[in-house]
Design an enzyme around this catalytic site. Sequence first.
Site, PDB file in Angstrom:
ATOM      1  N   PRO A   2       0.812  -1.215   0.000  1.00  0.00           N
ATOM      2  CA  PRO A   2       0.000   0.000   0.000  1.00  0.00           C
ATOM      3  C   PRO A   2       0.848   1.268   0.000  1.00  0.00           C
ATOM      4  O   PRO A   2       1.792   1.386   0.764  1.00  0.00           O
ATOM      5  CB  PRO A   2      -0.818  -0.118   1.288  1.00  0.00           C
ATOM      6  CG  PRO A   2      -0.183  -1.182   2.092  1.00  0.00           C
ATOM      7  CD  PRO A   2       0.637  -2.015   1.195  1.00  0.00           C
ATOM      8  N   GLU A   3       0.515   2.172  -0.894  1.00  0.00           N
ATOM      9  CA  GLU A   3       1.143   3.490  -0.928  1.00  0.00           C
ATOM     10  C   GLU A   3       0.035   4.508  -0.662  1.00  0.00           C
ATOM     11  O   GLU A   3      -1.063   4.120  -0.274  1.00  0.00           O
ATOM     12  CB  GLU A   3       1.823   3.694  -2.298  1.00  0.00           C
ATOM     13  CG  GLU A   3       2.837   2.582  -2.571  1.00  0.00           C
ATOM     14  CD  GLU A   3       3.480   2.633  -3.943  1.00  0.00           C
ATOM     15  OE1 GLU A   3       3.615   3.725  -4.502  1.00  0.00           O
ATOM     16  OE2 GLU A   3       3.852   1.561  -4.452  1.00  0.00           O
ATOM     17  N   LYS A  57       1.667   7.684   4.270  1.00  0.00           N
ATOM     18  CA  LYS A  57       1.032   6.371   4.351  1.00  0.00           C
ATOM     19  C   LYS A  57       0.590   6.042   5.778  1.00  0.00           C
ATOM     20  O   LYS A  57       0.236   4.903   6.069  1.00  0.00           O
ATOM     21  CB  LYS A  57       2.003   5.300   3.842  1.00  0.00           C
ATOM     22  CG  LYS A  57       2.515   5.562   2.430  1.00  0.00           C
ATOM     23  CD  LYS A  57       3.709   4.714   2.076  1.00  0.00           C
ATOM     24  CE  LYS A  57       4.370   5.234   0.799  1.00  0.00           C
ATOM     25  NZ  LYS A  57       5.642   4.544   0.500  1.00  0.00           N
ATOM     26  N   ARG A 279      15.525  -1.390  -5.234  1.00  0.00           N
ATOM     27  CA  ARG A 279      14.174  -1.865  -5.516  1.00  0.00           C
ATOM     28  C   ARG A 279      14.037  -2.339  -6.945  1.00  0.00           C
ATOM     29  O   ARG A 279      14.726  -1.848  -7.843  1.00  0.00           O
ATOM     30  CB  ARG A 279      13.158  -0.721  -5.289  1.00  0.00           C
ATOM     31  CG  ARG A 279      13.127  -0.200  -3.888  1.00  0.00           C
ATOM     32  CD  ARG A 279      12.490  -1.214  -2.940  1.00  0.00           C
ATOM     33  NE  ARG A 279      12.558  -0.792  -1.551  1.00  0.00           N
ATOM     34  CZ  ARG A 279      13.121  -1.513  -0.584  1.00  0.00           C
ATOM     35  NH1 ARG A 279      13.689  -2.670  -0.854  1.00  0.00           N
ATOM     36  NH2 ARG A 279      13.131  -1.080   0.652  1.00  0.00           N
TER      37      ARG A 279
END
Length: 289
Positions: A2-3, A57, A279
């Site tokens: 989730p962002e 977030k 990433r």
Amino acid sequence: MPELPEVETVRNQLRQKVNGKKISSVEVFHSKSVNHDIDIEEKLLNKKIADIDRIGKLMIFSFEKETDLFLLAHLKMTGQFFFVDPTGDVDGGGHSMTAADTDLPMKHTRVGFHFSDHSSLYFNDMRLFGYVKIANAEEVRIARSKFGPEPITKNFDAEWFYKKLKTRKTPIKAALLDQSFVAGLGNIYVDEALWRAKVRPTRRADKLTKKEALALASASGDVMNESIAVGGTTFQHFKDTGGENGNFTDYLKVFGQQGKSCPRKDCNGTIKKIRCAGRGTHYCPACQK
DNA sequence: CGGATTGTTCTTCC
DNA sequence: CGGAAGAACAATCC
């Protein structure tokens, strides 16, 4: 993962479902998820949820008539909130689940909040990175101070963004992932924003032209706002509070699209996947300069 | 079964 | 002292 758009989706649904509800009990299934606070139930007992705020977030629950009591909730990578109402009634906020629909609490349920009307809110988190923890006003102030501005706001200062980039020698992707610089972007939306702005993720932040920086500021806000409008992205673990997937997955242009042709009109490139800023990173070598 | 997965914090290095 | 880079965290998937 989730962002900002996923957290905003959850927040918007939750505040319609739990605002005004009185907590009648709290079940802790895993101590780590509540920051090992053995008194969390005692602290929340009979408190009424006033509202849920969000920065980056991080979700911040406030309580009626309480000025020094808050609940900070972070989903990190695999956190989920599921709302269950035995009556099936929900005041807005989309669908809900009844007890018959679910196996809640289940294996990865870490915390259960039960309300006086017999509805419940479950916090699931497979990998135990997320948390729901009590904080006082001072701790909330400190937590808030660690976030930079959010690109989704109308008054986001793109000129400031450009000037700040000049002080960073890291890849532009690493800068965008830094929540103390700008808040809300994670691995998915960074790749998407960079593709929209035609900027390669590995470019040094201080080498972006002003035009590129301004385009990137707009793209960052646009991609997150468009995602919020359709309930976020479900890539691996995200579900909304009713257990439904987000719809932005269908709109992803580069994330997870390695090997496919670039969706940009008049571009014949092929989406590549590399490692950048530690990433998995997706971009088009043909149109992202 | 080793490697990849990721948001944030911590550690190490320069 | 501070920025930058990498490890750590945890559990699961492939």
